[in-house]
Design a protein around this motif. Structure first.
Motif, PDB file in Angstrom:
ATOM      1  N   CYS A  14     -99.680   8.494  14.679  1.00  0.00           N
ATOM      2  CA  CYS A  14     -99.163   9.868  14.551  1.00  0.00           C
ATOM      3  C   CYS A  14    -100.122  10.643  13.666  1.00  0.00           C
ATOM      4  O   CYS A  14    -100.833  10.053  12.851  1.00  0.00           O
ATOM      5  N   LYS A  17     -96.299  11.815   9.357  1.00  0.00           N
ATOM      6  CA  LYS A  17     -94.961  11.262   9.572  1.00  0.00           C
ATOM      7  C   LYS A  17     -93.894  12.328   9.348  1.00  0.00           C
ATOM      8  O   LYS A  17     -93.918  13.060   8.351  1.00  0.00           O
ATOM      9  N   CYS A  18     -92.945  12.408  10.267  1.00  0.00           N
ATOM     10  CA  CYS A  18     -91.822  13.330  10.109  1.00  0.00           C
ATOM     11  C   CYS A  18     -90.829  12.704   9.117  1.00  0.00           C
ATOM     12  O   CYS A  18     -90.742  11.473   9.034  1.00  0.00           O
ATOM     13  N   TYR A  20     -87.787  12.038   8.991  1.00  0.00           N
ATOM     14  CA  TYR A  20     -86.624  11.250   9.419  1.00  0.00           C
ATOM     15  C   TYR A  20     -87.010   9.964  10.147  1.00  0.00           C
ATOM     16  O   TYR A  20     -86.160   9.153  10.465  1.00  0.00           O
ATOM     17  N   CYS A  21     -88.316   9.781  10.411  1.00  0.00           N
ATOM     18  CA  CYS A  21     -88.711   8.781  11.403  1.00  0.00           C
ATOM     19  C   CYS A  21     -89.140   7.463  10.774  1.00  0.00           C
ATOM     20  O   CYS A  21     -89.967   7.442   9.867  1.00  0.00           O
ATOM     21  N   GLY A  61     -94.483   6.156  17.939  1.00  0.00           N
ATOM     22  CA  GLY A  61     -95.691   6.910  17.743  1.00  0.00           C
ATOM     23  C   GLY A  61     -95.873   8.083  18.719  1.00  0.00           C
ATOM     24  O   GLY A  61     -94.938   8.572  19.313  1.00  0.00           O
ATOM     25  N   THR A  62     -97.091   8.481  18.799  1.00  0.00           N
ATOM     26  CA  THR A  62     -97.402   9.669  19.597  1.00  0.00           C
ATOM     27  C   THR A  62     -98.590   9.411  20.527  1.00  0.00           C
ATOM     28  O   THR A  62     -99.746   9.565  20.118  1.00  0.00           O
ATOM     29  N   ASN A  95     -96.297  14.927  21.706  1.00  0.00           N
ATOM     30  CA  ASN A  95     -95.892  15.854  20.653  1.00  0.00           C
ATOM     31  C   ASN A  95     -96.516  17.203  21.002  1.00  0.00           C
ATOM     32  O   ASN A  95     -97.717  17.265  21.300  1.00  0.00           O
ATOM     33  N   ARG A 132     -92.454  18.640  11.135  1.00  0.00           N
ATOM     34  CA  ARG A 132     -93.132  18.710  12.444  1.00  0.00           C
ATOM     35  C   ARG A 132     -94.388  19.569  12.316  1.00  0.00           C
ATOM     36  O   ARG A 132     -94.443  20.481  11.496  1.00  0.00           O
TER      37      ARG A 132
HETATM   38  S1  SF4 Z   1     -90.884  11.609  15.301  1.00  0.00           S
HETATM   39 FE1  SF4 Z   1     -92.696  11.300  16.562  1.00  0.00          FE
HETATM   40  S2  SF4 Z   1     -94.349  12.495  15.552  1.00  0.00           S
HETATM   41 FE2  SF4 Z   1     -92.712  12.247  14.064  1.00  0.00          FE
HETATM   42  S3  SF4 Z   1     -93.344  10.433  12.916  1.00  0.00           S
HETATM   43 FE3  SF4 Z   1     -91.893   9.753  14.510  1.00  0.00          FE
HETATM   44  S4  SF4 Z   1     -93.162   9.135  16.176  1.00  0.00           S
HETATM   45 FE4  SF4 Z   1     -94.472  10.381  14.803  1.00  0.00          FE
END
Ligand code: SF4
Ligand code: SAM
Length: 366
Positions: A14, A17-18, A20-21, A61-62, A95, A132
């Motif tokens: 990524c 990092k967001c 909440y993730c 991930g992304t 994303n 984000r």
């Molecule tokens: S929500 Fe998506 S962009 Fe955000 S940290 Fe998690 S995997 Fe990465």
């Protein structure tokens, strides 16, 4: 006959990092990426499974934060190794911050036919709060670009239950997403995962999340809004226009075999679950954990996963494992009360009761 199966490929990168993730994803320098894709291709090369792939899912991930050539390399390796069904659904998670037009074009050309955008919210303050890297306009633009380059099967992830959000605001987001032309919406209730910045904020009272009653109300309103627009709730958190249900996720929920490639990826074949190492070192060392599910676990999984969807589970599958569910008292009661229904050998929860599915599910276990 060639056995059919699904493939999950994990891309653990990524850009940031967001809050909440807690998914297995890391922010790493560019030069670490090649090593990962080398290892991924070697893992696929070593696989001895044979069969016909019905679905492939690049998740993370992304996946969109790495060069598209990496994804193409993996896809070519998969096609070299396995038979692909003609109608194979090939999805990629993107994303909006990293899915530019040239990447989307390249995905299309390499045969990817389903795209899933992490939209989360269309309120810029909420997006900033979540950490984000995009604004609402970027998400809508990504969807428009995906359409422009020829994608017809487009999904958007939304997060429900954000602090300072309301059911009416989320319904408004759904309306804008529908207008944008998406064919599928995943609406996940925000989960507070241990160790995340969000968990800390909630612990300190700096982020207030909705109560269970409010959560149920949000789901009900979102479901009604989407239903009015021909998006059917085919799974607890998933809504689709007819014919656009995610085949890959349905394969999981229906207990089909799937292979998982990449860091932390999980696969399941004939009741044996395999999970790859969750750190780069463990993954590169080929560490993987395997467990044979007990009979009880296999039965519980069939019921639990099947009842998440409008299709339900197959009664015969349970019989084959020695469980005649028709004799379960709760089962008889739920049937007579219309909480569950039987059709063509399958049992499903009546959609009005999706909100309390957990309570129903545990009462049906042997
Ligand atoms: S929500 Fe998506 S962009 Fe955000 S940290 Fe998690 S995997 Fe990465
Ligand atoms: C791998 S991400 C999607 C692709 C990309 N990484 C992105 O975020 O745009 C998968 C989805 O999981 C959901 N998700 C992640 N963490 C969550 C959490 N704590 N609670 C609820 N949903 C979560 C988000 O909606 C996210 O879009």
């Amino acid at each position: 006959m060639n056995k059919t199966f699904s493939i999950y490929v994990h891309i653990p990168f990524c850009q940031s990092k967001c809050i909440y993730c807690d998914f297995a994803s890391f922010v790493v320098p560019e030069d670490k990426v090649k090593k990962y894709f080398d290892a991924l291709c070697q893992e696929i090369e070593r696989c001895e499974f044979s069969g016909k792939a019905k679905t492939v899912y690049f998740g993370g991930g992304t996946p969109s934060c790495v060069d598209a050539e990496n994804i193409e390399r993996v896809l070519l390796k998969l096609k070299e190794k396995f038979d692909f069904d003609e109608a194979c659904e090939i999805s990629i998670e993107c994303n909006p911050a990293s899915a530019d037009k040239s990447k989307l074009e390249r995905y299309r050309k390499m045969g990817i036919n389903r795209i899933s955008f992490g939209v989360q919210s269309l309120n810029d303050n909420q997006l900033a709060f979540l950490g984000r890297r995009h604004k609402s306009v970027d998400a809508l633009e990504s969807i428009a670009l995906a359409k422009e380059v020829g994608f017809e099967n487009i999904s958007a992830d939304l997060l429900l239950g954000l602090p300072k959000s309301s059911a009416s605001e989320i319904c408004e987001f759904c309306g804008r997403l529908i207008e944008s032309g998406v064919t599928h919406i995943s609406a996940y209730m925000l989960q507070v995962e241990e160790g995340t910045p969000l968990a800390k904020m909630v612990g300190q009272g700096k982020a207030i999340l909705p109560s269970d009653d409010m959560t149920a109300d949000i789901y009900e309103k979102v479901t009604n809004k989407l239903d009015e627009n021909n998006f059917e709730r085919y799974e607890i958190s998933n809504f689709a226009k007819k014919g656009f249900e995610c085949k890959h996720n349905l394969a999981y929920w229906q207990g089909k075999d799937y292979l998982g490639f990449g860091l932390g990826a999980v696969g399941c074949e004939n009741g044996v679950r395999k999970m790859n190492g969750k750190t780069f070192d463990d993954y590169y060392d080929g560490k993987a954990y395997q467990e044979k599910l007990t009979l009880q676990e296999q039965i519980e999984e069939i019921i639990m996963l099947g009842l998440r969807t409008k299709y339900g589970f197959e009664i015969e599958k349970l019989k084959a494992l020695g469980y005649n569910i028709s004799k379960n008292d709760n089962y008889k009661k739920f049937l007579s009360q219309g909480i569950i229904k039987e059709k063509d050998g399958f049992v499903a929860i009546n959609k009005n009761y999706f909100g309390v599915s957990n309570e129903i599910i545990v009462k049906l276990f042997p």
